[in-house]
Design a protein around this motif. Structure first.
Motif, PDB file in Angstrom:
ATOM      1  N   SER A  45       0.914  -1.634   0.209  1.00 28.68           N
ATOM      2  CA  SER A  45      -0.027   0.145   0.164  1.00 28.68           C
ATOM      3  C   SER A  45       0.335   0.707   0.326  1.00 28.68           C
ATOM      4  CB  SER A  45      -1.344  -0.129   0.972  1.00 28.68           C
ATOM      5  OG  SER A  45      -1.596   1.382   1.263  1.00 28.68           O
ATOM      6  N   GLU A  46       0.741   2.131  -0.950  1.00 27.27           N
ATOM      7  CA  GLU A  46       1.013   3.265  -0.473  1.00 27.27           C
ATOM      8  C   GLU A  46       0.550   3.701   0.265  1.00 27.27           C
ATOM      9  OE1 GLU A  46       3.889   4.281  -1.751  1.00 27.27           O
ATOM     10  OE2 GLU A  46       4.175   1.912  -2.899  1.00 27.27           O
ATOM     11  N   ASP A  47      -0.833   4.133   0.324  1.00 26.11           N
ATOM     12  CA  ASP A  47      -1.739   5.421   1.446  1.00 26.11           C
ATOM     13  C   ASP A  47      -0.957   6.011   2.614  1.00 26.11           C
ATOM     14  OD1 ASP A  47      -3.666   5.691   4.064  1.00 26.11           O
ATOM     15  OD2 ASP A  47      -5.164   5.530   1.950  1.00 26.11           O
ATOM     16  N   PRO A  48      -0.804   6.849   2.789  1.00 28.57           N
ATOM     17  CA  PRO A  48      -0.176   7.209   3.760  1.00 28.57           C
ATOM     18  C   PRO A  48      -0.607   6.435   5.078  1.00 28.57           C
ATOM     19  CG  PRO A  48       0.021   9.302   2.848  1.00 28.57           C
ATOM     20  CD  PRO A  48      -1.032   7.937   2.201  1.00 28.57           C
ATOM     21  N   SER A  49      -1.424   6.145   5.521  1.00 24.78           N
ATOM     22  CA  SER A  49      -2.643   5.938   7.028  1.00 24.78           C
ATOM     23  C   SER A  49      -2.310   4.561   7.041  1.00 24.78           C
ATOM     24  CB  SER A  49      -3.999   5.833   7.008  1.00 24.78           C
ATOM     25  OG  SER A  49      -4.253   5.633   5.745  1.00 24.78           O
ATOM     26  N   VAL A  50      -2.041   3.264   5.795  1.00 26.11           N
ATOM     27  CA  VAL A  50      -1.747   2.346   5.387  1.00 26.11           C
ATOM     28  C   VAL A  50      -0.594   1.814   6.686  1.00 26.11           C
ATOM     29  CG1 VAL A  50      -1.933  -0.119   4.853  1.00 26.11           C
ATOM     30  CG2 VAL A  50      -3.665   1.405   4.592  1.00 26.11           C
ATOM     31  N   ARG A  51       0.872   3.026   5.488  1.00 26.33           N
ATOM     32  CA  ARG A  51       2.108   2.736   5.746  1.00 26.33           C
ATOM     33  C   ARG A  51       2.200   3.240   7.327  1.00 26.33           C
ATOM     34  NH1 ARG A  51       5.508   3.995   0.630  1.00 26.33           N
ATOM     35  NH2 ARG A  51       6.688   4.788   2.346  1.00 26.33           N
ATOM     36  N   GLN A  52       1.593   3.959   8.128  1.00 28.68           N
ATOM     37  CA  GLN A  52       2.017   4.238   9.346  1.00 28.68           C
ATOM     38  C   GLN A  52       1.688   2.980  10.510  1.00 28.68           C
ATOM     39  OE1 GLN A  52      -1.381   7.505  10.415  1.00 28.68           O
ATOM     40  NE2 GLN A  52      -0.172   8.147  12.714  1.00 28.68           N
ATOM     41  N   TYR A  53       0.635   3.032   9.583  1.00 31.44           N
ATOM     42  CA  TYR A  53       0.095   1.181  10.638  1.00 31.44           C
ATOM     43  C   TYR A  53       0.863  -0.368   9.839  1.00 31.44           C
ATOM     44  CZ  TYR A  53      -2.301   4.516  13.533  1.00 31.44           C
ATOM     45  OH  TYR A  53      -3.319   5.664  13.671  1.00 31.44           O
ATOM     46  N   ALA A  65       2.100  -2.585  12.539  1.00 35.48           N
ATOM     47  CA  ALA A  65       0.762  -3.036  13.586  1.00 35.48           C
ATOM     48  C   ALA A  65      -0.464  -4.056  12.243  1.00 35.48           C
ATOM     49  CB  ALA A  65      -0.353  -1.883  13.591  1.00 35.48           C
ATOM     50  N   ILE A  66      -0.673  -3.089  11.386  1.00 32.06           N
ATOM     51  CA  ILE A  66      -1.153  -4.865  10.493  1.00 32.06           C
ATOM     52  C   ILE A  66      -0.667  -5.577  10.377  1.00 32.06           C
ATOM     53  CG2 ILE A  66      -2.070  -4.813   7.788  1.00 32.06           C
ATOM     54  CD1 ILE A  66      -2.761  -1.495   7.919  1.00 32.06           C
ATOM     55  N   GLU A  67       0.397  -6.399   9.909  1.00 25.13           N
ATOM     56  CA  GLU A  67       2.239  -7.237   9.875  1.00 25.13           C
ATOM     57  C   GLU A  67       1.632  -8.118  11.470  1.00 25.13           C
ATOM     58  OE1 GLU A  67       5.205  -5.900   6.838  1.00 25.13           O
ATOM     59  OE2 GLU A  67       4.990  -5.446   9.043  1.00 25.13           O
ATOM     60  N   HIS A  68       1.458  -7.725  12.005  1.00 22.79           N
ATOM     61  CA  HIS A  68       1.240  -8.196  13.576  1.00 22.79           C
ATOM     62  C   HIS A  68      -0.307  -8.919  13.681  1.00 22.79           C
ATOM     63  CE1 HIS A  68       1.523  -8.998  18.018  1.00 22.79           C
ATOM     64  NE2 HIS A  68       0.091  -8.684  17.959  1.00 22.79           N
ATOM     65  N   TYR A  69      -0.907  -7.972  13.567  1.00 24.58           N
ATOM     66  CA  TYR A  69      -2.915  -8.509  13.653  1.00 24.58           C
ATOM     67  C   TYR A  69      -2.433  -9.220  12.354  1.00 24.58           C
ATOM     68  CZ  TYR A  69      -3.240  -5.004  17.132  1.00 24.58           C
ATOM     69  OH  TYR A  69      -3.269  -4.892  18.587  1.00 24.58           O
ATOM     70  N   ALA A  70      -1.542  -9.063  11.461  1.00 24.85           N
ATOM     71  CA  ALA A  70      -1.796 -10.631  10.463  1.00 24.85           C
ATOM     72  C   ALA A  70      -1.080 -11.804   9.812  1.00 24.85           C
ATOM     73  CB  ALA A  70      -1.367  -9.986   8.750  1.00 24.85           C
ATOM     74  N   ARG A  71      -0.466 -11.928  11.948  1.00 23.92           N
ATOM     75  CA  ARG A  71       0.675 -13.090  11.420  1.00 23.92           C
ATOM     76  C   ARG A  71      -0.673 -13.468  12.687  1.00 23.92           C
ATOM     77  NH1 ARG A  71       4.533  -9.864  11.948  1.00 23.92           N
ATOM     78  NH2 ARG A  71       4.579  -9.093  13.580  1.00 23.92           N
ATOM     79  N   ASP A  72      -1.512 -12.766  13.584  1.00 25.59           N
ATOM     80  CA  ASP A  72      -2.541 -13.267  14.778  1.00 25.59           C
ATOM     81  C   ASP A  72      -3.948 -12.435  14.756  1.00 25.59           C
ATOM     82  OD1 ASP A  72      -3.762 -14.565  17.020  1.00 25.59           O
ATOM     83  OD2 ASP A  72      -2.298 -14.270  18.245  1.00 25.59           O
ATOM     84  N   LEU A  73      -4.653 -13.068  14.229  1.00 28.76           N
ATOM     85  CA  LEU A  73      -6.271 -11.874  13.945  1.00 28.76           C
ATOM     86  C   LEU A  73      -6.555 -11.421  15.097  1.00 28.76           C
ATOM     87  CD1 LEU A  73      -7.191 -13.361  10.384  1.00 28.76           C
ATOM     88  CD2 LEU A  73      -6.003 -11.513  10.859  1.00 28.76           C
TER      89      LEU A  73
END
Length: 168
Positions: free
Chosen positions: A145-153, A156-164
Protein backbone atom coordinates in the motif's frame (compact mmCIF):
# COMPACT_ATOMS: atom_id res chain seq x y z
CA UNK A 1 13.86 -19.87 -38.51
CA UNK A 2 12.12 -22.18 -40.94
CA UNK A 3 8.91 -21.33 -42.75
CA UNK A 4 6.74 -23.25 -40.32
CA UNK A 5 8.11 -21.30 -37.33
CA UNK A 6 7.59 -18.04 -39.18
CA UNK A 7 4.00 -19.03 -39.99
CA UNK A 8 3.41 -20.04 -36.36
CA UNK A 9 4.80 -16.75 -35.06
CA UNK A 10 2.79 -14.72 -37.57
CA UNK A 11 -0.45 -16.55 -36.81
CA UNK A 12 0.11 -16.32 -33.06
CA UNK A 13 0.83 -12.59 -33.26
CA UNK A 14 -2.29 -12.10 -35.37
CA UNK A 15 -4.43 -14.00 -32.87
CA UNK A 16 -3.09 -11.98 -29.95
CA UNK A 17 -3.71 -8.74 -31.84
CA UNK A 18 -7.28 -9.83 -32.60
CA UNK A 19 -7.90 -10.64 -28.93
CA UNK A 20 -6.49 -7.28 -27.82
CA UNK A 21 -8.66 -5.50 -30.40
CA UNK A 22 -11.77 -7.14 -28.97
CA UNK A 23 -12.15 -9.63 -31.79
CA UNK A 24 -11.86 -12.61 -29.49
CA UNK A 25 -14.03 -15.01 -31.48
CA UNK A 26 -11.84 -14.53 -34.55
CA UNK A 27 -8.76 -15.02 -32.38
CA UNK A 28 -10.30 -18.17 -30.91
CA UNK A 29 -10.89 -19.74 -34.32
CA UNK A 30 -7.31 -18.99 -35.36
CA UNK A 31 -5.86 -20.28 -32.08
CA UNK A 32 -7.91 -23.49 -32.16
CA UNK A 33 -6.55 -24.28 -35.61
CA UNK A 34 -3.01 -23.41 -34.52
CA UNK A 35 -3.40 -25.50 -31.36
CA UNK A 36 -4.58 -28.48 -33.38
CA UNK A 37 -1.57 -28.15 -35.67
CA UNK A 38 0.85 -27.62 -32.75
CA UNK A 39 -0.53 -29.52 -29.72
CA UNK A 40 2.80 -29.48 -27.86
CA UNK A 41 3.32 -25.72 -28.19
CA UNK A 42 2.95 -24.27 -24.68
CA UNK A 43 2.64 -20.65 -25.83
CA UNK A 44 -0.09 -21.50 -28.32
CA UNK A 45 -1.93 -23.45 -25.60
CA UNK A 46 -1.61 -20.50 -23.20
CA UNK A 47 -2.96 -18.00 -25.72
CA UNK A 48 -5.78 -20.41 -26.60
CA UNK A 49 -6.73 -20.72 -22.92
CA UNK A 50 -6.62 -16.96 -22.49
CA UNK A 51 -8.97 -16.28 -25.40
CA UNK A 52 -11.44 -18.84 -24.05
CA UNK A 53 -11.40 -17.03 -20.69
CA UNK A 54 -11.99 -13.70 -22.43
CA UNK A 55 -15.06 -15.21 -24.08
CA UNK A 56 -16.39 -16.59 -20.79
CA UNK A 57 -15.67 -20.16 -21.88
CA UNK A 58 -13.85 -21.11 -18.69
CA UNK A 59 -14.46 -24.87 -18.87
CA UNK A 60 -12.99 -24.92 -22.37
CA UNK A 61 -9.98 -22.90 -21.20
CA UNK A 62 -8.88 -25.42 -18.55
CA UNK A 63 -7.33 -28.10 -20.79
CA UNK A 64 -5.38 -25.44 -22.68
CA UNK A 65 -4.03 -23.91 -19.46
CA UNK A 66 -3.07 -27.37 -18.24
CA UNK A 67 -1.36 -28.16 -21.54
CA UNK A 68 0.56 -24.88 -21.45
CA UNK A 69 1.84 -25.57 -17.94
CA UNK A 70 2.90 -29.13 -18.82
CA UNK A 71 4.84 -27.87 -21.81
CA UNK A 72 8.12 -26.07 -22.02
CA UNK A 73 9.10 -22.76 -23.50
CA UNK A 74 6.74 -20.41 -21.70
CA UNK A 75 8.32 -17.13 -20.69
CA UNK A 76 8.27 -16.35 -16.97
CA UNK A 77 5.51 -13.80 -17.57
CA UNK A 78 3.41 -16.30 -19.54
CA UNK A 79 3.93 -19.00 -16.88
CA UNK A 80 2.71 -16.59 -14.19
CA UNK A 81 -0.27 -15.73 -16.37
CA UNK A 82 -1.07 -19.39 -17.00
CA UNK A 83 -0.93 -20.22 -13.27
CA UNK A 84 -3.11 -17.23 -12.44
CA UNK A 85 -5.50 -17.98 -15.30
CA UNK A 86 -5.88 -21.65 -14.43
CA UNK A 87 -6.30 -21.01 -10.71
CA UNK A 88 -8.79 -18.22 -11.31
CA UNK A 89 -10.68 -20.33 -13.83
CA UNK A 90 -10.94 -23.23 -11.38
CA UNK A 91 -12.31 -20.77 -8.80
CA UNK A 92 -14.91 -19.42 -11.24
CA UNK A 93 -15.94 -23.01 -12.00
CA UNK A 94 -16.42 -23.72 -8.28
CA UNK A 95 -13.42 -26.05 -8.10
CA UNK A 96 -12.08 -24.19 -5.09
CA UNK A 97 -9.70 -26.85 -3.73
CA UNK A 98 -8.06 -27.19 -7.13
CA UNK A 99 -7.87 -23.38 -7.37
CA UNK A 100 -6.07 -23.24 -4.01
CA UNK A 101 -3.67 -25.96 -5.15
CA UNK A 102 -2.75 -24.23 -8.41
CA UNK A 103 -2.56 -20.74 -6.92
CA UNK A 104 -0.53 -21.95 -3.93
CA UNK A 105 1.94 -23.48 -6.36
CA UNK A 106 2.02 -20.20 -8.24
CA UNK A 107 2.74 -18.26 -5.05
CA UNK A 108 5.52 -20.71 -4.16
CA UNK A 109 7.05 -20.24 -7.61
CA UNK A 110 6.49 -16.46 -7.72
CA UNK A 111 6.29 -15.30 -4.07
CA UNK A 112 6.38 -11.60 -4.94
CA UNK A 113 3.43 -11.73 -7.33
CA UNK A 114 0.62 -9.78 -5.68
CA UNK A 115 -2.00 -10.89 -8.20
CA UNK A 116 -1.34 -14.58 -7.49
CA UNK A 117 -1.54 -13.92 -3.74
CA UNK A 118 -4.79 -11.97 -4.18
CA UNK A 119 -6.45 -14.71 -6.22
CA UNK A 120 -5.19 -17.30 -3.72
CA UNK A 121 -6.83 -15.29 -0.94
CA UNK A 122 -10.14 -15.37 -2.82
CA UNK A 123 -9.89 -19.13 -3.35
CA UNK A 124 -8.98 -19.66 0.32
CA UNK A 125 -12.06 -17.66 1.28
CA UNK A 126 -14.17 -19.89 -0.97
CA UNK A 127 -12.85 -23.00 0.81
CA UNK A 128 -13.77 -21.57 4.21
CA UNK A 129 -10.18 -20.69 5.10
CA UNK A 130 -11.22 -17.19 6.14
CA UNK A 131 -8.32 -16.55 8.53
CA UNK A 132 -5.74 -17.59 5.92
CA UNK A 133 -7.50 -15.47 3.31
CA UNK A 134 -7.58 -12.36 5.52
CA UNK A 135 -3.97 -12.94 6.62
CA UNK A 136 -2.77 -13.08 3.04
CA UNK A 137 -4.67 -9.94 2.08
CA UNK A 138 -3.49 -8.02 5.14
CA UNK A 139 0.13 -9.00 4.46
CA UNK A 140 -0.24 -7.89 0.86
CA UNK A 141 -1.86 -4.62 1.91
CA UNK A 142 0.87 -3.89 4.45
CA UNK A 143 3.62 -4.68 1.95
CA UNK A 144 2.26 -2.84 -1.07
CA UNK A 145 0.00 0.00 0.00
CA UNK A 146 1.04 3.55 -0.80
CA UNK A 147 -1.73 4.93 1.37
CA UNK A 148 -0.01 7.05 4.07
CA UNK A 149 -2.40 5.95 6.80
CA UNK A 150 -1.85 2.26 5.99
CA UNK A 151 1.91 2.81 5.88
CA UNK A 152 1.74 4.50 9.28
CA UNK A 153 0.23 1.33 10.78
CA UNK A 154 2.17 -1.17 8.69
CA UNK A 155 3.85 -2.94 11.62
CA UNK A 156 0.56 -3.25 13.50
CA UNK A 157 -1.19 -4.62 10.40
CA UNK A 158 1.63 -7.15 9.90
CA UNK A 159 1.42 -8.15 13.57
CA UNK A 160 -2.33 -8.69 13.47
CA UNK A 161 -2.07 -10.50 10.14
CA UNK A 162 0.05 -13.14 11.90
CA UNK A 163 -2.55 -13.54 14.66
CA UNK A 164 -5.97 -12.22 13.75
CA UNK A 165 -7.27 -13.03 17.24
CA UNK A 166 -4.56 -10.97 18.98
CA UNK A 167 -5.60 -8.01 21.05
CA UNK A 168 -3.63 -5.03 22.27
Amino acid sequence: MNGNEHDRDTLLATAVRLRVEGRAEEARRLLLALSTARPADAEVAYQTAWVHDVLGLEAEAVPFYERSLRGTGLSEEARRGALLGLGSTYRVLGRYDRAVEVLSGGVEEFPDDGALRTFLAMALFNTGEHDASARLLLELLAATSEDPSVRQYRSAIEHYARDLCATV
